[in-house]
Design an enzyme around this catalytic site. Structure first.
Site, short mmCIF file in Angstrom:
data_model
loop_
_atom_site.label_atom_id
_atom_site.label_comp_id
_atom_site.label_asym_id
_atom_site.label_seq_id
_atom_site.Cartn_x
_atom_site.Cartn_y
_atom_site.Cartn_z
CE LYS A 193 -42.19 -37.86 -24.45
NZ LYS A 193 -42.90 -36.63 -24.11
CE LYS A 195 -29.74 -35.16 -31.98
NZ LYS A 195 -29.68 -34.64 -30.68
CE LYS A 243 -32.42 -35.02 -21.87
NZ LYS A 243 -32.73 -34.06 -22.94
#
Ligand code: ADP
Ligand code: TRP
Length: 311
Positions: A111, A190, A193
């Site tokens: 992140k 794959k 989003k």
């Protein structure tokens, strides 16, 4: 009966990959276990700082789960912020682990590498998650592969606490949901989003049709492989092969057949979702919060005795 606990961040619209890879198996497992499903709103606060968005996302994800088949009478569905014992126990665990240990978190490093603010909450994230899981004497935690290490952290927190203060927490096991096939997206990669290649789960029929019509077809063979690969999640292989044989070269017909198959799965869920009001969701969450808190507060009494803050 096995105790099952899972959590999900309230973020974004779901796609059919999420449904087949996570929601459906979770709903099926919950039907046969003593299960809790938590909306991780305080975890979401590590990245989401917009109250209107937060509120909308919480309501939306709760509706998604109810529409996908989670039964709030047999499972406890609640939000993290309604059970303050989570943040309380999270603090206790933070005092038991070192910063060096938390620095090893893949999710944290990923992140931060993606540019997310490295706030203290994001850093301590795994200890709040450990509290979520351990408060309920959880046996199994169904999660995606990316959460495996977080469940290891929960085991570590349990072990650290038990060795410092005596046997109190059960060590949970992850159940990785990624053993089911990965659903490919409209470009053959794959479905995700973050790749913008999704077919929406609760979209209108037109939105689903638009996504399917946009599936990239290569004309090298006589079977549109990307269409076939998504279709394989909806029909048995023999059925599918017969269909693709009879419609050889007719890509438009095959895409239309796929739209109908997706629609057959999605339409009843979409209808159910549309029938659930914000008020219905709030009731479910308030009730779930009370049931969860009843269990969590008992565990916390024990924790406070163990660590010596209860006099
Ligand atoms: P996304 O890749 O769209 O961001 P997430 O990482 O939020 O999806 O995944 C949420 C859950 O849905 C995970 O448990 C994951 O295993 C499942 N999932 C996501 N994409 C797929 C896919 N294409 N096929 C099967 N399962 C998937
Ligand atoms: N960290 C999980 C995710 O991002 C969500 C989560 C929070 C969770 N607490 C949990 C998952 C407890 C399982 C158990 O997907």
């Amino acid at each position: 009966m096995q105790r099952l606990f899972t959590g999900l961040q309230p973020s974004g619209a779901l796609h059919i990959g999420n449904y087949l890879g996570a929601l459906k198996p979770t709903a099926d497992l919950l039907a046969e276990t003593d299960g809790l499903v938590m909306i991780a709103d305080y975890h979401a606060l590590t990245s989401l700082k917009d109250a209107a968005h937060m509120r909308a996302n919480i309501l939306s994800v709760a509706k998604d789960y109810l529409a996908a088949g989670i039964d709030p009478r047999t499972s406890v569905m609640f939000k993290q912020s309604d059970v303050p014992e989570h943040t309380e126990l999270g603090w206790v665990f933070q005092c038991l682990v070192t910063t060096a240990f938390l620095e090893l978190s893949h999710a944290y490093k990923d992140k931060v590498a993606k540019g997310l603010e490295s706030n203290a909450g994001l850093f301590a994230y795994p200890m709040l998650m450990a509290a979520d899981i351990l408060l309920y004497d959880t046996d199994i935690v169904p999660v995606g592969q990316d959460q495996r290490q977080h469940v290891e952290y929960a085991r570590e927190a349990a072990a650290k606490f038990n060795s410092a203060f005596g046997e109190t927490f059960k060590e949970p096991k992850e159940m990785i949901l990624e053993s089911v096939a990965t659903i490919p997206g409209t470009d053959g990669k794959k479905m995700s989003k973050s790749y913008g290649n999704t077919i929406p789960l609760f979209g209108s029929k037109d939105e689903i049709a638009k996504a399917v019509m946009g599936i990239v077809t290569d004309s090298s063979g006589d079977r549109p492989e990307n269409v076939y690969a998504i279709h394989a999640a909806f029909r048995r292989k023999e059925d599918l092969d017969t269909l693709y044989e009879s419609k050889k070269g007719k890509y438009k017909d095959l895409k239309e057949a796929l739209i109908e198959d997706i629609e057959a799965l999605v339409a009843p869920m979409r209808e159910k979702r549309d029938s659930i009001s914000d008020e219905d969701v709030k009731k479910v969450l308030v009730d779930g919060g009370e049931r969860a808190r009843e269990r969590a507060s008992k565990k916390m009494v024990n924790v406070k005795q163990r660590i010596g803050v209860a006099l």
